[in-house]
Design a protein around this motif. Structure first.
Motif, short mmCIF file in Angstrom:
data_model
loop_
_atom_site.label_atom_id
_atom_site.label_comp_id
_atom_site.label_asym_id
_atom_site.label_seq_id
_atom_site.Cartn_x
_atom_site.Cartn_y
_atom_site.Cartn_z
N GLU B 215 0.85 -1.18 0.00
CA GLU B 215 0.00 0.00 0.00
C GLU B 215 0.89 1.23 0.00
OE1 GLU B 215 -3.52 0.69 0.65
OE2 GLU B 215 -3.82 -1.38 -0.05
N VAL B 216 0.43 2.29 -0.64
CA VAL B 216 1.13 3.57 -0.56
C VAL B 216 0.11 4.60 -0.10
CG1 VAL B 216 2.26 5.40 -1.88
CG2 VAL B 216 2.81 3.01 -2.35
N ALA B 217 0.50 5.41 0.89
CA ALA B 217 -0.38 6.49 1.34
C ALA B 217 0.31 7.80 1.04
CB ALA B 217 -0.68 6.36 2.83
N PHE B 218 -0.39 8.69 0.33
CA PHE B 218 0.20 9.99 0.00
C PHE B 218 -0.32 11.03 0.97
CE2 PHE B 218 -0.15 14.05 -2.34
CZ PHE B 218 1.20 14.31 -2.46
N PHE B 219 0.60 11.61 1.73
CA PHE B 219 0.25 12.64 2.72
C PHE B 219 0.44 14.01 2.09
CE2 PHE B 219 0.32 11.28 7.38
CZ PHE B 219 0.04 9.96 7.11
N ASP B 220 -0.48 14.92 2.37
CA ASP B 220 -0.26 16.31 2.02
C ASP B 220 -0.98 17.19 3.04
OD1 ASP B 220 0.86 18.31 0.37
OD2 ASP B 220 -1.09 18.65 -0.55
N ASP B 221 -0.25 18.11 3.64
CA ASP B 221 -0.83 19.07 4.56
C ASP B 221 -1.65 18.40 5.68
OD1 ASP B 221 -1.17 21.60 5.51
OD2 ASP B 221 -2.95 22.02 4.29
N GLY B 222 -1.08 17.33 6.26
CA GLY B 222 -1.72 16.72 7.41
C GLY B 222 -2.88 15.80 7.09
N ARG B 223 -3.08 15.50 5.82
CA ARG B 223 -4.16 14.57 5.46
C ARG B 223 -3.62 13.50 4.52
NH1 ARG B 223 -7.07 19.35 5.16
NH2 ARG B 223 -8.70 19.49 6.75
N ILE B 224 -4.31 12.34 4.50
CA ILE B 224 -4.00 11.35 3.47
C ILE B 224 -4.87 11.70 2.27
CG2 ILE B 224 -4.09 8.94 2.80
CD1 ILE B 224 -3.44 8.16 5.62
N VAL B 225 -4.20 12.16 1.23
CA VAL B 225 -4.93 12.62 0.06
C VAL B 225 -5.37 11.43 -0.78
CG1 VAL B 225 -4.71 13.94 -2.08
CG2 VAL B 225 -3.73 14.82 0.05
N HIS B 239 -5.54 11.96 -7.73
CA HIS B 239 -5.56 13.32 -7.21
C HIS B 239 -4.48 14.17 -7.86
CE1 HIS B 239 -5.82 16.56 -4.30
NE2 HIS B 239 -6.95 15.99 -3.84
N PRO B 240 -4.81 15.40 -8.25
CA PRO B 240 -3.80 16.25 -8.89
C PRO B 240 -2.55 16.47 -8.04
CG PRO B 240 -5.85 17.48 -8.39
CD PRO B 240 -6.13 16.04 -8.18
#
Lengths: 276, 250
Positions: B215-225, B239-240
């Protein structure tokens, strides 16, 4: 630079000038040491290994060691209290250090010496409980105890700050690594933090020990026969003040030298694994 | 599930670093956490073994709430001793290794198990096997300062494994390494994954994530996008922001 060119050493005339000055000064000092009969070298020789002086020296060493042990044990405790999460412990440690660092050691020694004037008998009174013990202060606080308390409790305040600085100097990542491994607080301190803090702690503690050796001479105000007071007793009788002060100085210097060597080996031991 | 995180929130000095993280890591799988710096990846990882205390939400490791125990109608923070016991099951590898500099490689690996009460002889035997596994049996008596970054990180992995953890956390394990030393550390991690270790890895090594992660989780600004299998998240992100990040890093 090409390897074939001869390389000349730069002349350093400053060294020659300084050497000359030092040699001249040393020669004049040596001449005075030999020709000024008032140094009383024969008296120095006669008293250097005398029984009185040896006993005084032994007492000084004993006092230094015991005061440093008290200082270290209490100092570690105070440092840990100062760094604790517990606000009461932090405040107690702060107040202790404030009091004992904020008043002259000589005054503290006199206070302990005259404790019986303040508390003729010693007993412990806790609220709602009968008093425990009721003994004459002078039987508990002998001159030796007064000297030891004065030196040890004062030293603890200084050592606490030195030890705290050492503990704080250990990289925070070390604590995180120990936490992540699930090491207990005591083991983290013993095995991880203190050994690394030692590199910072030992040089100033070495200083403090050497300083303590000489500070024990203050105890002479309590008429306790450490090295200085022992020679004072002698010259009060014989009026050979200077030779006997030289006797004391020779022994202070000798012990300091030995302590310096010990410090060197301790530092080397705790430099293990260091990159510097 | 090895990790079940629900609504994890964390602020530093009023700045929200984690804004409600939900993440599940199944037993025996590898999850890679990617994302720009400052997105909260490391903070989240550090919440999993309670090096950071979350402000809200909860984290279960192997069904057990980490750092808290039930109390009255809620929870309260665990005693340090009980927290230490929980942490022994969770190995952690740091970006900057944090080996104990005054101990040899072998002593670094032995320290944890002995601290947990295992007999020293047994711990030493196992530590030697672990050093062998990370390819450093011959460097057992070296101090950390005498080892390269890659070697230090491999000792750090062996040190974490010595606790026989059921979960391994990696906090950017190759980010402090010279480029030519990254491979040896990733090799050790590949081996661990192949042996079925459950791993949560914060990393910038997208190649490693693509190859090893389940699994890969992409974090951005404190959220999993965005999260999912690497084939999707890294190759055809929805997601862009993910798309933008992946094209910039690759």
């Amino acid at each position: 630079m090409s390897a074939e060119l001869p390389v000349y050493r730069r002349r350093r005339p400053g060294r020659w000038v300084l050497t000359l000055v030092v040699v001249l000064l040393a020669a004049s000092l040596a001449r005075s040491l030999i020709t000024n009969r008032r140094f009383g070298w024969d008296t120095v020789g006669a008293w250097l290994f005398s029984r009185t002086v040896m006993t005084g020296l032994a007492t000084t060493l004993e006092l230094t060691a015991a005061a440093m042990v008290i200082g270290l044990a209490l100092g570690v405790t105070l440092a840990l209290m100062r760094l604790s999460d517990n606000p009461v412990a932090r405040a107690v440690s702060w107040a202790y250090i404030w009091l004992f660092r904020g008043t002259p050691l000589l005054v503290q020694l006199l206070f302990w010496g005259f404790i019986s004037a303040l508390y003729p008998t010693l007993s412990l009174h806790l609220p709602f409980l009968p008093a425990i013990g009721d003994v004459p202060a002078n039987s508990v606080i002998t001159t030796f105890t007064a000297a030891l308390l004065g030196l040890g409790l004062n030293e603890a305040a200084y050592l606490a700050e030195i030890i705290r600085a050492g503990i704080v100097s250990v990289d925070h990542g070390q604590l995180e690594a120990a936490d992540a491994l699930g090491l207990s607080r005591g083991r983290t301190l013993r095995r991880i933090v203190l050994p690394q803090a030692m590199r910072v702690i030992i040089p100033p503690v070495g200083n403090e020990t050497i300083s303590m050796l000489k500070t024990t001479s203050l105890v002479s105000v309590l008429a306790y026969a450490e090295l200085l007071y022992s020679v004072q007793i002698v010259y009060a009788r014989t009026y050979q003040t200077i030779p006997l002060l030289i006797v004391a100085s020779i022994w202070y210097l000798a012990v300091t030298t030995v302590l310096n060597i010990g410090q060197h080996y301790l530092e080397r031991h705790f430099a293990k694994g260091g990159s510097r | 599930m090895m990790i079940e995180a629900t609504g994890v929130r964390k602020s530093f000095a009023g700045r929200e670093v984690l804004r409600g993280i939900d993440l599940r890591v199944a037993r025996g799988t590898v999850t890679c956490v990617i994302g720009p710096s400052g997105s909260g990846k490391s903070t989240f990882l550090r919440c999993v073994n309670h090096l950071e205390r979350p402000d809200g939400g909860r984290i279960l490791v192997d069904g057990e709430p980490i750092g808290y125990e039930p109390y009255r109608d809620g929870v309260r923070e665990l005693r340090r001793r009980d927290l230490a016991r929980q942490r022994r099951d969770i190995g952690m590898v740091f970006q900057r290794f944090h080996l104990f500099p005054h101990l040899t490689a072998l002593a670094n690996v032995v320290e944890g198990p002995v601290g947990a009460g295992r007999p020293r002889a047994e711990a030493t035997e196992e530590a030697l096997a672990l050093l062998d596994r990370v390819g450093l049996a011959d460097r057992r008596d070296a101090y950390p300062a005498q080892l390269s970054g890659g070697q230090q990180q491999r000792v750090a992995i062996a040190r974490a494994l010595a606790m026989r953890p059921k979960l391994m956390l990696f906090d950017e394990p190759t980010s402090a390494l010279d480029p030519e030393l990254v491979g040896e550390v990733l090799d050790v991690m590949r081996g661990l994954a192949a042996d079925g270790m459950t791993m949560l890895v914060v990393t910038h090594e997208l190649g490693f994530a693509r190859e090893v992660a389940d699994e890969v989780a992409f974090f951005d600004d404190g959220r999993i996008v965005e999260s999912g299998p690497p084939g999707r998240v890294l190759t055809a992100p929805d997601h862009p922001r993910t798309r933008d990040f992946v094209t910039r890093v690759l």
